[in-house]
Design a protein around this motif. Structure first.
Motif, PDB file in Angstrom:
ATOM      1  N   SER A   1      11.446   1.346  -0.646  1.00  0.00           N
ATOM      2  CA  SER A   1      11.322   1.521  -2.089  1.00  0.00           C
ATOM      3  C   SER A   1      12.570   1.001  -2.800  1.00  0.00           C
ATOM      4  CB  SER A   1      11.074   2.994  -2.429  1.00  0.00           C
ATOM      5  OG  SER A   1      12.211   3.784  -2.118  1.00  0.00           O
ATOM      6  N   LYS A   2      13.756   1.225  -2.198  1.00  0.00           N
ATOM      7  CA  LYS A   2      14.996   0.726  -2.776  1.00  0.00           C
ATOM      8  C   LYS A   2      15.054  -0.805  -2.737  1.00  0.00           C
ATOM      9  CE  LYS A   2      17.011   4.472  -4.092  1.00  0.00           C
ATOM     10  NZ  LYS A   2      17.243   4.701  -5.554  1.00  0.00           N
ATOM     11  N   MET A   3      14.581  -1.386  -1.618  1.00  0.00           N
ATOM     12  CA  MET A   3      14.535  -2.839  -1.513  1.00  0.00           C
ATOM     13  C   MET A   3      13.616  -3.418  -2.582  1.00  0.00           C
ATOM     14  SD  MET A   3      14.370  -3.120   2.655  1.00  0.00           S
ATOM     15  CE  MET A   3      13.430  -4.628   2.603  1.00  0.00           C
ATOM     16  N   ASN A   4      12.487  -2.768  -2.803  1.00  0.00           N
ATOM     17  CA  ASN A   4      11.530  -3.244  -3.798  1.00  0.00           C
ATOM     18  C   ASN A   4      12.132  -3.173  -5.197  1.00  0.00           C
ATOM     19  OD1 ASN A   4       8.875  -4.173  -4.554  1.00  0.00           O
ATOM     20  ND2 ASN A   4       8.486  -2.128  -5.355  1.00  0.00           N
ATOM     21  N   GLU A   5      12.853  -2.075  -5.489  1.00  0.00           N
ATOM     22  CA  GLU A   5      13.502  -1.942  -6.793  1.00  0.00           C
ATOM     23  C   GLU A   5      14.558  -3.029  -6.997  1.00  0.00           C
ATOM     24  OE1 GLU A   5      15.140   1.955  -7.028  1.00  0.00           O
ATOM     25  OE2 GLU A   5      13.199   2.957  -6.934  1.00  0.00           O
ATOM     26  N   LYS A   6      15.318  -3.341  -5.916  1.00  0.00           N
ATOM     27  CA  LYS A   6      16.362  -4.357  -6.010  1.00  0.00           C
ATOM     28  C   LYS A   6      15.764  -5.721  -6.307  1.00  0.00           C
ATOM     29  CE  LYS A   6      18.339  -6.385  -2.475  1.00  0.00           C
ATOM     30  NZ  LYS A   6      19.100  -6.686  -1.265  1.00  0.00           N
ATOM     31  N   HIS A   7      14.691  -6.085  -5.579  1.00  0.00           N
ATOM     32  CA  HIS A   7      14.084  -7.402  -5.759  1.00  0.00           C
ATOM     33  C   HIS A   7      13.406  -7.524  -7.125  1.00  0.00           C
ATOM     34  CE1 HIS A   7      15.127  -8.772  -1.845  1.00  0.00           C
ATOM     35  NE2 HIS A   7      14.401  -7.877  -1.218  1.00  0.00           N
TER      36      HIS A   7
ATOM     37  N   ILE B   1       0.841  -1.197   0.000  1.00  0.00           N
ATOM     38  CA  ILE B   1       0.000   0.000   0.000  1.00  0.00           C
ATOM     39  C   ILE B   1       0.875   1.246   0.000  1.00  0.00           C
ATOM     40  CG2 ILE B   1      -1.648   1.340   1.370  1.00  0.00           C
ATOM     41  CD1 ILE B   1      -2.865  -1.333   2.282  1.00  0.00           C
ATOM     42  N   GLU B   2       1.902   1.228   0.836  1.00  0.00           N
ATOM     43  CA  GLU B   2       2.827   2.364   0.901  1.00  0.00           C
ATOM     44  C   GLU B   2       3.536   2.571  -0.426  1.00  0.00           C
ATOM     45  OE1 GLU B   2       3.451   4.512   3.300  1.00  0.00           O
ATOM     46  OE2 GLU B   2       2.157   3.660   4.857  1.00  0.00           O
ATOM     47  N   ASN B   3       3.843   1.455  -1.120  1.00  0.00           N
ATOM     48  CA  ASN B   3       4.551   1.526  -2.403  1.00  0.00           C
ATOM     49  C   ASN B   3       3.619   1.828  -3.570  1.00  0.00           C
ATOM     50  OD1 ASN B   3       6.960   0.940  -1.143  1.00  0.00           O
ATOM     51  ND2 ASN B   3       6.856  -1.249  -1.586  1.00  0.00           N
ATOM     52  N   GLY B   4       2.330   1.826  -3.325  1.00  0.00           N
ATOM     53  CA  GLY B   4       1.365   2.126  -4.371  1.00  0.00           C
ATOM     54  C   GLY B   4       1.060   0.981  -5.301  1.00  0.00           C
TER      55      GLY B   4
END
Length: 471
Positions: free
Chosen positions: A461-467, A306-309
């Motif tokens: 957000s950086k963790m999400n981009e990495k994964h 939710i936070e990441n949209g």
């Protein structure tokens, strides 16, 4: 009056011969000393051709390494519930489950006894029933179907755990199966989310109806809507009337994996279906009522999404009637031996191997390993090992090399690991722990970590981009 030794022996033989299971006894030299009629029927060999002969002389397809009886004589350790499928002397395919026990007298192993239960007829009947079901549905059936009639593979007793947290999840899942409410299952990749969802379906009143599963990340976003809701003829060039997954799952369960990969506009349409129980095919002006229980799974915490949209807040609150959080394997190390035994037994049967023990070095290695791929990674490690093993003991030489390398960051031929990567991995670990401890609440997790909320959001957000890049 006391029975003499001869009468006692005759009574014992009569009892053993009347038991509805194959019984085969050898002495410590491998000579058969007892072999009942049931065992004779299993193997397709007359009793008189087996009694008094060495096991390998009668059954030359076996060896010291593959015979459970000879293995038990050698090791002195029992082998329980070993599955076997083999063509007997008459060419018939036989399926048995065997338990082989050492016979110990005065502290010495003097022989071994094997008790074999024949499951051939039961399995053949199951295959015939499934073939009939497949023909009724117009589907193609394999020679050895693995699925239940509703398209699932797993039930509650297939979920193996001794971990208190996971046992509570399993208990909650049993209760949840009795309702029709929506469920969110959260867990890392490989923890067994679909296994749990299938078990819920099979414990519910809907178990006789369809179970339909769809990974939302596996379908292009432009196609997902038509797959879910179906299409009407003429809605686009070449379009025909075709039911979607909701219609196919009518009366049953629809499982949507990686829900956060679903486009937000499609999430809005999913929300509308959940609220009014009606679907509209793409290009149609009419609606159709459906009775579908929706269960979704995510490998990122919903509140983080939710936070990441990537997840609509209103859809989350509509789905989150029941929330099940499967703990990762690294947090339930007490399940390692249980799962290892299960997978070893499975691949013993599949590959015709006879692994009966695991070395202490392997147990220690697995216990120290972080298991980023969770139970799925453990299963693949065991499958890999049993592809190459020819002994009865699983040792480090059979384990895929990356496990050994992961346990020693300074192994030969490798450079010192990046300090930046080590710090990043540690940081990510504690962020996940803080989110788990606060049920995904960003504000509270930031307080636990003693960093500003904005900093935590940036790191997430950086963790999400990495994964995303890794996948």
């Amino acid at each position: 009056m006391l029975l003499d030794v001869t009468n006692t022996r005759e009574m014992l033989q009569a009892i053993l011969s009347s038991i509805d299971e194959g019984i085969h006894v050898i002495n410590n030299e491998g000579i058969t000393v007892f072999y009942n009629e049931i065992a004779s029927k299993h193997d397709g060999v007359p009793v008189e051709d087996v009694l008094g002969y060495h096991l390998l002389d009668v059954f030359p397809t076996f060896s010291k390494e593959t015979s459970t009886l000879l293995k038990v004589i050698q090791s002195g350790e029992p082998i329980y519930n070993q599955h076997q499928r083999y063509p007997n002397a008459k060419g018939n395919l036989i399926t048995t489950v065997n338990t082989t026990l050492p016979i110990v007298v005065g502290g010495q192993v003097v022989g071994a006894v094997e008790i074999a239960k024949d499951f051939t007829k039961i399995q053949q009947l199951s295959w015939k029933l499934l073939d009939l079901e497949a023909r009724v549905k117009g589907a193609t059936s394999s020679d050895h179907p693995k699925e239940y009639e509703n398209g699932t593979n797993f039930r509650m007793n297939d979920i193996l755990t001794k971990n208190d947290a996971f046992l509570k999840v399993k208990e909650m899942a049993v209760k949840a199966s009795k309702s029709t409410s929506s469920i969110i299952v959260y867990g890392e990749t490989g923890t067994g989310k679909e296994l749990l969802v299938q078990a819920i379906h099979n414990a519910s009143d809907r178990m006789d109806q369809s179970f339909i599963a769809q990974n939302c990340a596996a379908i292009p976003s432009t196609l997902l809507e038509s797959i879910l809701f179906g299409t009407a003829k003429g809605s686009y060039t070449g379009a025909v009337d075709r039911p979607g997954l909701f219609e196919l799952a009518d009366g049953g369960t629809l499982f949507l994996d990686e829900l956060n990969s679903m486009p937000l506009d499609t999430q809005a349409k999913l929300l509308r279906v959940l609220q009014n129980g009606k679907i509209r095919r793409v290009g149609s002006t009419s609606e159709k009522s459906v009775d579908v229980r929706v269960i979704v799974a995510m490998n990122e915490h919903p509140k983080v999404c939710i936070e990441n949209g990537t997840l609509r807040k209103d859809l989350y609150y509509r789905l989150n009637v029941i929330f099940l959080n499967i703990p990762p394997l690294r947090d339930r190390k007490e399940d390692l031996s249980l799962l290892m035994d299960h997978f070893i037994q499975r691949y013993n049967f599949k590959f015709g191997k006879l692994v009966i023990r695991v070395s202490d070095e392997v147990k220690e290695l697995f216990n120290e390993y972080h298991w980023p791929g969770n139970v799925r990674e453990l299963e693949h490690a065991i499958e890999s090992a049993l592809n190459v093993i020819n002994e009865d003991t699983l040792t480090l030489e059979h384990i895929p090399i990356h496990f050994i390398e992961a346990s020693d960051p300074f192994h030969e031929g490798d450079s010192i690991p990046s300090l930046r990567k080590a710090i990043s991995d540690t940081e990510e670990k504690w962020i996940h722990k803080a989110l788990d401890a606060t049920d995904g609440n960003i504000q509270r997790a930031a307080k636990l970590l003693k960093i500003p909320r904005q900093t935590l959001q940036y790191k997430l957000s950086k963790m999400n981009e990495k994964h995303t890049a890794e996948n």
